[in-house]
Each structure stands twice: as structure tokens, then as C-alpha cells.
Motif scaffolding. Structure first.
Motif: not given
Length: 183
Positions: A50, A53-54, A57, A63, A65, A85, A102-103
Motif C-alpha cells: 500500500v 502504491l500510494n 500514485l 487513484a 490504494a 486500487v 478498479w485498477w
């Protein structure tokens, strides 16, 4: 002569009425999947994913996460991916049932969930339109990615590359860092 017995079919409403007992209750086509609370190594990997990913992003990116997330298609599908995500067009506070597009859905495999994650949830995510699904294997220290076109990747042990629509550059995730220090 063998006799067949019908399996009970559950609905989202039935699952929502279950007690909050620490178990995770999910549905795939009305079939109930029950897993216990995750172990600490599982949660460390989820937190690292997480965070990565954040960071990729961005705080005001296209998006979010989150962990866990929910994907629900009533009456017979309710999934709680370890990491989800979804587009930031769905602002925080939007009901899970209203989110789509959703990604990425990520399942961190553990002995209690391995079978359900790989055999049921993986295909269910792709069927409802999740763009990419990752199966992160704690035992083998690898990640397999699958896309909507039905392809399954080979296990990746060093890094995984993710380049969703809406992002200028890809993310190359260091898997050795994600698994670092685990038993």
C-alpha cells in the motif's frame, strides 16, 4: 448410487448480517469463503504494498490504494482484496457498492486463503472488470500478475512492473524489498 446435496447459496445481505468475529467472509457466486484474521507477515507485506502504491500514485493522483477494499456485485459477489486500487473520481466516503473501474486487486496468499484466492477470487476479480490482479506468494517470495485478457504471468521474484492507464510512467516494485526481513 451417489446422492448429491445442494450447497447453500449465500447473498450479500446474509454475509453483512454475520457477526464481527474476526473472520473475513466473502462470496463468489453465492459460495461462502471464510478466512481467519491474517498473520503479521501477511500484514507487513500488505502495508509495504500500500505504501509503495500510494507513493507511486501520489497524494492527489488518479487513484487510491487502500487495504482492505471491497468489491461487491449484489446479490452473490462480495470480495475484500488485501489491497485495492480504484479511481480517485470516487472520493473518500463513496460507498464500496458505488465504486467500479478498479485498477488493481492484490491478494497476499497465506496457507488459510491460498486455495480460495487462486481458485475462486482470482477469476472473479477479472470477471467483474478489475484491470489487473496480483497474487503475492509469501512462501515462494514472488508475485504473479494477471490482466483482463485472461493472461497469467510467470512468477516474478525480483520485481514487478505495473503501468496502469492514467499514469505517465510505470511502477517497478522491488519484491525483495517487499519481502525483506520476513521469516
Amino acid at each position: 448410487m451417489a446422492m448429491s446435496f445442494p450447497l447453500p447459496t449465500y447473498t450479500v445481505d446474509m454475509v453483512r448480517a454475520f457477526p464481527d468475529d474476526g473472520q473475513r467472509y466473502e462470496l463468489v457466486e453465492g459460495m461462502l469463503l471464510v478466512t481467519p484474521a491474517p498473520a503479521s507477515d501477511h500484514q507487513v507485506v500488505v502495508a509495504r504494498l500500500v505504501t509503495a502504491l500510494n507513493n507511486y500514485l501520489g497524494a492527489d493522483g488518479p487513484a487510491f490504494a487502500v487495504s482492505p477494499g471491497e468489491i461487491e456485485v449484489a446479490p452473490k459477489l462480495h470480495l475484500e482484496p488485501d489491497v485495492l486500487v480504484f479511481p480517485s473520481t470516487f472520493r473518500p466516503g463513496t460507498k464500496w457498492t458505488e465504486i467500479n473501474g478498479w485498477w488493481l486487486a492484490v491478494e497476499v496468499l497465506s496457507p488459510s486463503s491460498w486455495h480460495d484466492d487462486r481458485d475462486y477470487k482470482h477469476e472473479a476479480y477479472l470477471r467483474v472488470g478489475v484491470a489487473e490482479v496480483w497474487m503475492v506468494d509469501l512462501d515462494r517470495r514472488c508475485c504473479e500478475a494477471s490482466g483482463g485478457e485472461g493472461r497469467r504471468s510467470v512468477p516474478e521474484y525480483q520485481s514487478i512492473r505495473w503501468h496502469p492507464d492514467g499514469m505517465d510512467r510505470p511502477l517497478t516494485l522491488d519484491l525483495e524489498g517487499i519481502f525483506r526481513g520476513l521469516m
